[in-house]
Design a protein around this motif. Sequence first.
Motif, short mmCIF file in Angstrom:
data_model
loop_
_atom_site.label_atom_id
_atom_site.label_comp_id
_atom_site.label_asym_id
_atom_site.label_seq_id
_atom_site.Cartn_x
_atom_site.Cartn_y
_atom_site.Cartn_z
N PHE A 57 0.84 -1.19 0.00
CA PHE A 57 0.00 0.00 0.00
C PHE A 57 0.89 1.25 0.00
O PHE A 57 0.67 2.18 -0.79
CB PHE A 57 -0.91 -0.03 1.22
N CYS A 58 1.91 1.26 0.85
CA CYS A 58 2.84 2.40 0.91
C CYS A 58 3.55 2.61 -0.43
O CYS A 58 3.80 3.75 -0.84
CB CYS A 58 3.89 2.19 2.01
N GLU A 59 3.87 1.51 -1.09
CA GLU A 59 4.57 1.58 -2.38
C GLU A 59 3.62 1.79 -3.55
O GLU A 59 4.06 1.83 -4.70
CB GLU A 59 5.41 0.31 -2.57
N ARG A 60 2.33 1.90 -3.25
CA ARG A 60 1.30 2.14 -4.25
C ARG A 60 1.16 0.99 -5.25
O ARG A 60 0.73 1.17 -6.38
CB ARG A 60 1.49 3.48 -4.95
N ASN A 61 1.52 -0.20 -4.79
CA ASN A 61 1.31 -1.42 -5.57
C ASN A 61 -0.03 -2.01 -5.13
O ASN A 61 -0.09 -2.98 -4.38
CB ASN A 61 2.44 -2.43 -5.35
N PHE A 62 -1.11 -1.38 -5.56
CA PHE A 62 -2.43 -1.69 -5.03
C PHE A 62 -2.88 -3.12 -5.33
O PHE A 62 -3.55 -3.75 -4.52
CB PHE A 62 -3.45 -0.68 -5.52
N GLU A 63 -2.54 -3.62 -6.49
CA GLU A 63 -2.94 -4.99 -6.83
C GLU A 63 -2.32 -6.00 -5.87
O GLU A 63 -3.00 -6.90 -5.38
CB GLU A 63 -2.53 -5.31 -8.28
N PHE A 64 -1.04 -5.82 -5.58
CA PHE A 64 -0.37 -6.72 -4.62
C PHE A 64 -0.92 -6.51 -3.21
O PHE A 64 -1.09 -7.47 -2.46
CB PHE A 64 1.14 -6.53 -4.64
N ALA A 65 -1.19 -5.26 -2.86
CA ALA A 65 -1.75 -4.98 -1.53
C ALA A 65 -3.07 -5.71 -1.35
O ALA A 65 -3.29 -6.36 -0.32
CB ALA A 65 -1.94 -3.47 -1.35
N GLU A 66 -3.94 -5.65 -2.36
CA GLU A 66 -5.23 -6.34 -2.28
C GLU A 66 -5.05 -7.83 -2.01
O GLU A 66 -5.73 -8.40 -1.16
CB GLU A 66 -6.00 -6.17 -3.60
N ARG A 67 -4.14 -8.43 -2.75
CA ARG A 67 -3.89 -9.87 -2.57
C ARG A 67 -3.42 -10.18 -1.16
O ARG A 67 -3.87 -11.12 -0.52
CB ARG A 67 -2.87 -10.36 -3.58
N TYR A 68 -2.47 -9.36 -0.68
CA TYR A 68 -1.93 -9.61 0.66
C TYR A 68 -2.98 -9.40 1.75
O TYR A 68 -3.00 -10.14 2.74
CB TYR A 68 -0.69 -8.76 0.93
#
Length: 141
Positions: A57-68
């Motif tokens: 989320f901090c890195e603005r990698n929203f797709e990966f954040a959602e998965r995690y």
Amino acid sequence: MNSFYDGLVSYWIGREENSPKWIRKGANCKLEIQKLAELSPWNFQNKLYLLSAEEQFCERNFEFAERYYDIAVSSAKDHKFLNEEALANEMAGYFYLETGRRKKSIRYFSEAVKCYKQWEAHAKVKSLETYLEEVIAMSSS
């Protein structure tokens, strides 16, 4: 265990203040939890996933954040950590709200409330229900 909560707080502050210093602190806490997860996946896997979601989320990698976030919720549920299942749902709710997806945030906040009720965290339930009402009002206006 302090590393887990320190990491969550550090990522939150880092994101809110756009502070690389705090994000680095969160990453260091995540590394500590990662070591513990290697020794005891049952106890620490969901915590590692939630910290990973916050990092993404901090890195603005929203797709990966959602998965995690979803993996953190599932892992906490599978390992019977009701309080951490609630926390992962709550953090996912904030993520979706902050990224402009209110309807999805409502679903996660509602699930967090349900888990906190089962855990009998009455003050937390009341606080989050009040917040959820505000989120619902925002989405209907």
